[in-house]
Structures are given as C-alpha cells and as structure tokens.
Design an enzyme around this catalytic site. Structure first.
Site, mmCIF file in Angstrom:
data_model
loop_
_atom_site.group_PDB
_atom_site.id
_atom_site.type_symbol
_atom_site.label_atom_id
_atom_site.label_comp_id
_atom_site.label_asym_id
_atom_site.label_seq_id
_atom_site.Cartn_x
_atom_site.Cartn_y
_atom_site.Cartn_z
ATOM 1 N N HIS A 1 12.809 26.578 -16.903
ATOM 2 C CA HIS A 1 14.136 25.476 -16.472
ATOM 3 C C HIS A 1 14.521 25.133 -17.570
ATOM 4 C CE1 HIS A 1 10.307 23.098 -14.032
ATOM 5 N NE2 HIS A 1 11.340 23.168 -13.107
ATOM 6 N N ALA B 1 8.308 18.079 -14.841
ATOM 7 C CA ALA B 1 7.485 19.182 -15.958
ATOM 8 C C ALA B 1 8.036 20.610 -16.242
ATOM 9 C CB ALA B 1 6.414 19.334 -14.679
ATOM 10 N N GLN C 1 15.135 29.248 -1.050
ATOM 11 C CA GLN C 1 15.530 27.822 -2.160
ATOM 12 C C GLN C 1 16.764 28.538 -2.599
ATOM 13 O OE1 GLN C 1 13.637 25.015 -3.690
ATOM 14 N NE2 GLN C 1 15.019 25.716 -6.075
HETATM 15 P P1 AMP Z 1 11.672 23.073 -9.801
HETATM 16 O O1 AMP Z 1 11.357 21.917 -10.380
HETATM 17 O O2 AMP Z 1 9.982 23.864 -9.473
HETATM 18 O O3 AMP Z 1 12.031 22.441 -8.547
HETATM 19 O O4 AMP Z 1 12.106 24.128 -10.146
HETATM 20 C C1 AMP Z 1 13.445 23.492 -10.356
HETATM 21 C C2 AMP Z 1 14.159 24.893 -10.912
HETATM 22 O O5 AMP Z 1 13.830 25.626 -11.641
HETATM 23 C C3 AMP Z 1 14.477 25.721 -9.478
HETATM 24 O O6 AMP Z 1 15.552 26.148 -8.949
HETATM 25 C C4 AMP Z 1 13.755 27.221 -9.502
HETATM 26 O O7 AMP Z 1 13.763 28.019 -8.809
HETATM 27 C C5 AMP Z 1 13.780 26.988 -11.623
HETATM 28 N N1 AMP Z 1 12.657 27.131 -11.422
HETATM 29 C C6 AMP Z 1 11.265 26.833 -11.540
HETATM 30 N N2 AMP Z 1 10.861 28.598 -11.816
HETATM 31 C C7 AMP Z 1 11.797 29.405 -12.610
HETATM 32 C C8 AMP Z 1 11.627 30.332 -13.442
HETATM 33 N N3 AMP Z 1 9.884 30.574 -13.674
HETATM 34 N N4 AMP Z 1 12.455 31.063 -13.799
HETATM 35 C C9 AMP Z 1 13.489 30.811 -13.491
HETATM 36 N N5 AMP Z 1 14.142 29.088 -12.638
HETATM 37 C C10 AMP Z 1 12.691 28.800 -11.999
#
Ligand code: AMP
Length: 290
Positions: free
Chosen positions: A39, A34, A155
């Site tokens: 990302h 997503a 995290q």
């Molecule tokens: P997720 O798919 O939500 O597990 O996120 C994957 C990676 O993207 C993780 O390292 C999150 O911290 C990072 N991430 C998610 N949202 C953001 C954002 N708004 N800004 C920067 N990194 C993000």
C-alpha cells in the site's frame, strides 16, 4: 490544519474543493486498511504525481461473500493513519458503511466478462462489490489519478474498464506487486499465516517463477505451464483454487498455444484458512516486479 481524517462524503468534498481551487492535482489510493509496504508504495507514487493524496480506508462489506473473512479482516486504523501520512498522504477518507451505502440503497455495478473466471468464479459477487464501491469513490473523491496494485490483477483491469465505461474523470494506474525479500507477495492476510504455512506459501513464488522462466525458454502450451505450477504447489500440499493463463489486457482465456502478446498467469491458493493470490506476466521476472 484540521485533522486529516474525513468520515463523511460532504467533508471530504469540501476539503478537496479547496485543493482543486488551488490547482492541486489529486492522487487517490483506495485500500481496506491494514496497510503494508505494498500500500505504501502506491501512496509514495501518488505523492510523486499529485499535490494532494487521498488514502481511503474502508473494509467494503459488499465485496465479501457469506462465510468470508469480513469479520476477521485485520483492522489497524490508528497505525494505518500514521503510516499513510508518513508515506505522503494528506487526507484519509474513512467512511462508515452507512455513509457509503445510504439506507435503502439498491445499486450494484457489474463489469461483465472481466469479472468472470479466476477470483470471480471462486467468489461470486465479489467483483460487483468492488466495482460498486470503486464507482462510489470515483464519484465521491472525483477527478484525479487512482492507484491500484497489480497484485490484484483482475481487480485492476476491472476498475480500469469501469472508469472508461462510466466516463469518470479519472486516470487509473496499476503498479507492481511489492514482495517480501523471499518473494511472497505482501498482503494484509499474510499475518494470519503460521510459520510453517508461511514457508509452504513460497511454493506460489517458485511455481510462478518456474512457469515464467519456462515461457521465456519458449514453452507456449498453457497446459504445461499449469502443470508446472500445480506440481510445485502439490509438493507443499497446497491445492490451488484456480491457476489460469489469460490474455493480459482483456483477460480472455488462453488459446491452446500462446501466440504473440502478453499473457497473465494468475492463481489463488488456500494456505490453511488464509486465501492468497498472486500472478506473473509470463516471461517477466517475478522478483523484479510485474
Ligand atoms: P487492499 O487493502 O488489499 O484492498 O489493497 C488496496 C490496494 O493495494 C489495491 O490496489 C491492492 O492491489 C494494492 N496492494 C495490495 N497488496 C499489494 C502489494 N503487495 N503490492 C502492490 N500493491 C498491493
């Protein structure tokens, strides 16, 4: 060139072996798919620093508790592959749950202390699931630089500690939170917000910004900063799951008066049925990125 999507550990390893023989540095961006600009910012930075960028897309079942949103977590695989490749990814690793958790699996990894409190208190077992899957990625994808977002601040600190404790041949980099133009932190879950919920969610941004500015102005009582945020959320009828001030590196609890050093102000809020998290390093400007 072969299709850049690998679904098995052995195929991914074979592909990366070839890159390593050629001397390529490996950049890794673990995600649950997503994909949004947050990302993509990680992928772009990985592409600046490494010759081969692996984006992993895996909705990890062990980090969701019973009754959480594993089933309704957005899955947009084809679009994700497209976006990741355009942002600079070379390989997508999209394993099945059976591939990552072999039959009869018994192992969980726990990073003590850092996993306690904040999201760890509200989501029991969540960070054990995160640490377990990220340890598997350190093992499967192997040596390289791994990029995480500071939006998921706790995290990030956990996976950083995990790498050191496991003596994994990896470097862990945390990158700033990417925000919508009005300041809301980008999240795969934002798409669930109704228009009026999307508007009330901005109380998070106002609360964190106010507290950070007040800290900049000299306020050192974490209780006062807590109240500021809670009040701002309350104005939009939002109740926090938690609002906490912690030492920014070790995540130890704040003393009665904040001394020298960096302090994290983090929160989780439920907006309707959607859970949002955000944070700021006190004194920093939220909108310019922490
Ligand atoms: P997720 O798919 O939500 O597990 O996120 C994957 C990676 O993207 C993780 O390292 C999150 O911290 C990072 N991430 C998610 N949202 C953001 C954002 N708004 N800004 C920067 N990194 C993000």
């Amino acid at each position: 060139m072969n299709a850049p999507v690998e679904q098995t550990v052995s195929a991914l390893r074979a592909r990366l072996d070839a890159h390593r023989v050629a001397g390529d540095r490996v950049g890794v961006v673990p995600t649950m798919g997503a994909l949004h600009e947050g990302h993509l910012s990680l992928i772009r930075e990985a592409a600046r620093r490494a010759e081969v960028v692996v984006v992993t897309i895996f909705v990890n079942p062990t980090q969701f508790g019973p009754g959480e949103d594993f089933d309704r977590y957005p899955r947009t695989f084809d679009q994700d592959v497209d976006l990741a490749l355009k942002a600079g990814a070379h390989v997508i690793f999209a394993p099945s749950a059976e591939e990552m958790y072999p039959r009869g699996e018994k192992t969980r990894i726990r990073v003590a202390d850092l996993s306690e409190g904040m999201c760890g208190a509200v989501r029991p077992g969540h960070f054990d699931g995160v640490a377990t899957v990220v340890a598997k990625l350190y093992s499967v994808v192997g040596a390289g630089t791994y990029f995480f977002g500071k939006k998921d601040y706790q995290q990030w600190r956990i996976v950083e500690r995990l790498a050191r404790d496991l003596l994994a041949p990896v470097e862990v980099v945390g990158l700033p939170t990417v925000r919508e133009t009005d300041g809301l932190a980008m999240s795969s879950r934002n798409r669930f917000l109704l228009p009026e919920q999307r508007l009330s969610a901005l109380a998070i941004v106002r609360g964190l910004s106010l507290a950070s500015a007040r800290y900049r102005g000299g306020e050192r009582d974490p209780g006062v900063l807590f109240d500021l945020v809670a009040e701002e959320l309350g104005r939009c009828s939002l109740a926090a799951e938690y609002i906490e001030v912690r030492e920014a590196e070790t995540l130890t609890s704040a003393p009665a008066r904040l001394g020298e050093g960096n302090w994290l102000l983090a929160l989780a809020v439920r907006v309707g049925t959607t859970r949002l998290i955000d944070n700021v390093i006190l004194g920093e400007d939220l909108l310019s990125g922490t």
